[in-house]
Structure formats: structure tokens, C-alpha cells
Design a protein around this motif. Structure first.
Motif, short mmCIF file in Angstrom:
data_model
loop_
_atom_site.label_atom_id
_atom_site.label_comp_id
_atom_site.label_asym_id
_atom_site.label_seq_id
_atom_site.Cartn_x
_atom_site.Cartn_y
_atom_site.Cartn_z
N ASP A 1 20.64 -37.63 42.09
CA ASP A 1 21.19 -37.11 43.39
C ASP A 1 20.14 -35.64 43.77
N ALA A 2 19.07 -35.76 43.25
CA ALA A 2 18.11 -34.78 43.71
C ALA A 2 17.48 -35.07 45.06
N PRO A 3 17.18 -34.16 45.66
CA PRO A 3 16.16 -34.43 47.06
C PRO A 3 15.03 -35.33 46.72
N GLN A 4 14.99 -36.37 47.46
CA GLN A 4 13.70 -37.14 47.49
C GLN A 4 12.55 -36.55 48.04
N HIS A 5 11.31 -37.07 46.98
CA HIS A 5 10.09 -36.71 47.49
C HIS A 5 9.38 -37.62 48.22
N LEU A 6 9.15 -37.41 49.69
CA LEU A 6 8.74 -38.52 50.27
C LEU A 6 7.13 -38.64 50.30
N SER A 7 6.37 -37.41 50.12
CA SER A 7 4.91 -37.34 50.33
C SER A 7 4.49 -36.00 49.66
N GLU A 8 3.15 -36.21 49.45
CA GLU A 8 2.50 -34.86 48.94
C GLU A 8 2.71 -33.53 49.95
N ALA A 9 2.86 -33.96 51.09
CA ALA A 9 2.98 -32.81 51.98
C ALA A 9 4.39 -32.16 51.66
N ASP A 10 5.40 -32.83 51.14
CA ASP A 10 6.72 -32.45 50.79
C ASP A 10 6.60 -31.08 50.32
N ALA B 1 0.46 -21.91 37.42
CA ALA B 1 1.61 -20.73 37.02
C ALA B 1 2.23 -20.40 38.47
N GLY B 2 3.74 -20.47 38.08
CA GLY B 2 4.63 -20.00 39.27
C GLY B 2 4.80 -21.26 40.14
N ASP B 3 4.12 -22.49 40.06
CA ASP B 3 4.29 -23.57 40.89
C ASP B 3 4.08 -24.70 39.94
N ALA B 4 4.92 -24.90 38.81
CA ALA B 4 4.77 -26.15 37.80
C ALA B 4 5.98 -26.95 38.33
N TRP B 5 5.51 -28.27 38.12
CA TRP B 5 6.50 -29.50 38.47
C TRP B 5 6.12 -30.75 38.11
N LEU B 6 7.07 -31.68 37.94
CA LEU B 6 6.77 -33.16 37.58
C LEU B 6 7.18 -33.99 38.87
N VAL B 7 6.41 -34.97 39.33
CA VAL B 7 6.88 -35.79 40.36
C VAL B 7 7.33 -37.19 39.50
N LEU B 8 8.66 -37.54 39.51
CA LEU B 8 9.01 -38.53 38.82
C LEU B 8 9.18 -39.84 39.65
N ASP B 9 8.80 -40.76 39.06
CA ASP B 9 8.86 -42.29 39.59
C ASP B 9 10.03 -42.82 38.96
N GLY B 10 11.01 -43.20 39.47
CA GLY B 10 12.32 -43.75 38.97
C GLY B 10 12.35 -45.31 39.01
N ILE C 1 15.75 -45.62 40.86
CA ILE C 1 15.85 -44.39 41.70
C ILE C 1 14.65 -45.13 42.85
N PHE C 2 15.18 -45.37 44.21
CA PHE C 2 14.18 -45.69 45.18
C PHE C 2 13.39 -44.65 45.44
N GLY C 3 12.03 -44.55 45.37
CA GLY C 3 11.25 -43.39 45.60
C GLY C 3 10.86 -42.69 44.69
N LYS C 4 10.37 -41.30 44.87
CA LYS C 4 10.13 -40.58 43.87
C LYS C 4 10.76 -38.92 44.06
N LEU C 5 10.85 -38.14 42.95
CA LEU C 5 11.72 -36.96 42.83
C LEU C 5 10.70 -35.90 42.53
N LEU C 6 10.85 -34.73 43.05
CA LEU C 6 9.96 -33.49 42.59
C LEU C 6 10.93 -32.80 41.65
N ILE C 7 10.65 -32.77 40.47
CA ILE C 7 11.31 -31.97 39.37
C ILE C 7 10.88 -30.76 39.03
N PRO C 8 11.33 -29.57 39.15
CA PRO C 8 10.97 -28.26 38.72
C PRO C 8 10.49 -28.16 37.22
N ALA C 9 9.46 -27.63 36.61
CA ALA C 9 9.13 -27.54 35.32
C ALA C 9 10.32 -26.84 34.50
#
Length: 117
Positions: free
Chosen positions: A87-96, A42-51, A55-63
Motif C-alpha cells: 500500500d506504500a506510495p509508488q516510486h515512479l522515477s529518480e525525480a520523485d 545521513a538523514g536521507d537513507a532509503w531503499l528502492v524496492l523492486d517488487g 508489486i507493479f513498479g518500485k517503492l521508496l522505503i525509508p531506512a
């Protein structure tokens, strides 16, 4: 998109407890990748998209970007175009996900994307 960026819309069909890993992700104009990870907190739902190669890398997509969850097809449909996803900001690691500046950048980007629809 929902008013709260980090919440699923009550009408998108998301079912709590569903493992979305591996589901196909579709933008309004085509395939953009697969779910690599997700949260439904709750209040922190998201997807990590592997393109993949698209798309080189992964993206954090808000729910709130999820337009529809189609359980029968294991497909998630986003209220975003392929260009907006690309064009979304790239998700580099879990620490992001814990980094305040990264989260602000993601929120600003997807907030603007929601206003442009």
C-alpha cells in the motif's frame, strides 16, 4: 522503526559502505522483492524496492523500516507487513526522491505505519 524516518536504526546491523543492490527484502510475513537502489546518506537513507510481479513498479522505503540486515544471507528484514509494503506510495522515477510533496507523502505513510505497530 527509528525515530528519524530517514536513518537506519543503530541496532539493525546495517554496515556503511555495503552494496545492498540485489538483496532480498522480507516483510514480517514474507518476501516482498529485491533492493534496486539505496542511499545511506545521513538523514536521507532509503531503499528502492523492486517488487517484481508482486508489486507493479518500485517503492521508496525509508531506512527506519529496516529491522535487520543479514549480510550472510544478503537479506533485509523490514518492520512492515506485506500489506503495508504493497500500500506504500509508488516510486515512479529518480525525480520523485527530490519532489517535496512525494517525500511528504512517503513520510506520512511510513510514519503512520510505524505508529500502527
Amino acid at each position: 522503526m527509528a525515530n528519524d524516518l530517514w536513518e537506519y536504526s543503530p541496532t539493525c546491523g546495517h554496515r556503511t559502505g555495503t552494496d545492498l543492490a540485489g538483496w532480498s527484502v522480507m516483510a514480517t510475513d514474507g518476501f516482498v522483492g529485491r533492493v534496486d537502489g539505496h542511499s545511506e546518506e545521513a538523514g536521507d537513507a532509503w531503499l528502492v524496492l523492486d517488487g517484481g510481479a508482486w508489486i507493479f513498479g518500485k517503492l521508496l522505503i525509508p531506512a527506519s523500516a529496516v529491522l535487520r540486515c543479514e549480510a550472510d544471507e544478503k537479506t533485509i528484514r523490514l518492520a512492515l507487513t506485506r500489506g503495508q509494503v504493497e500500500d506504500a506510495p509508488q516510486h515512479l522515477s529518480e525525480a520523485d526522491r527530490a519532489d517535496g510533496q512525494y517525500r511528504q507523502d512517503v513520510a506520512a505513510y511510513f510514519g503512520e505505519a510505524a505508529r500502527s505497530r
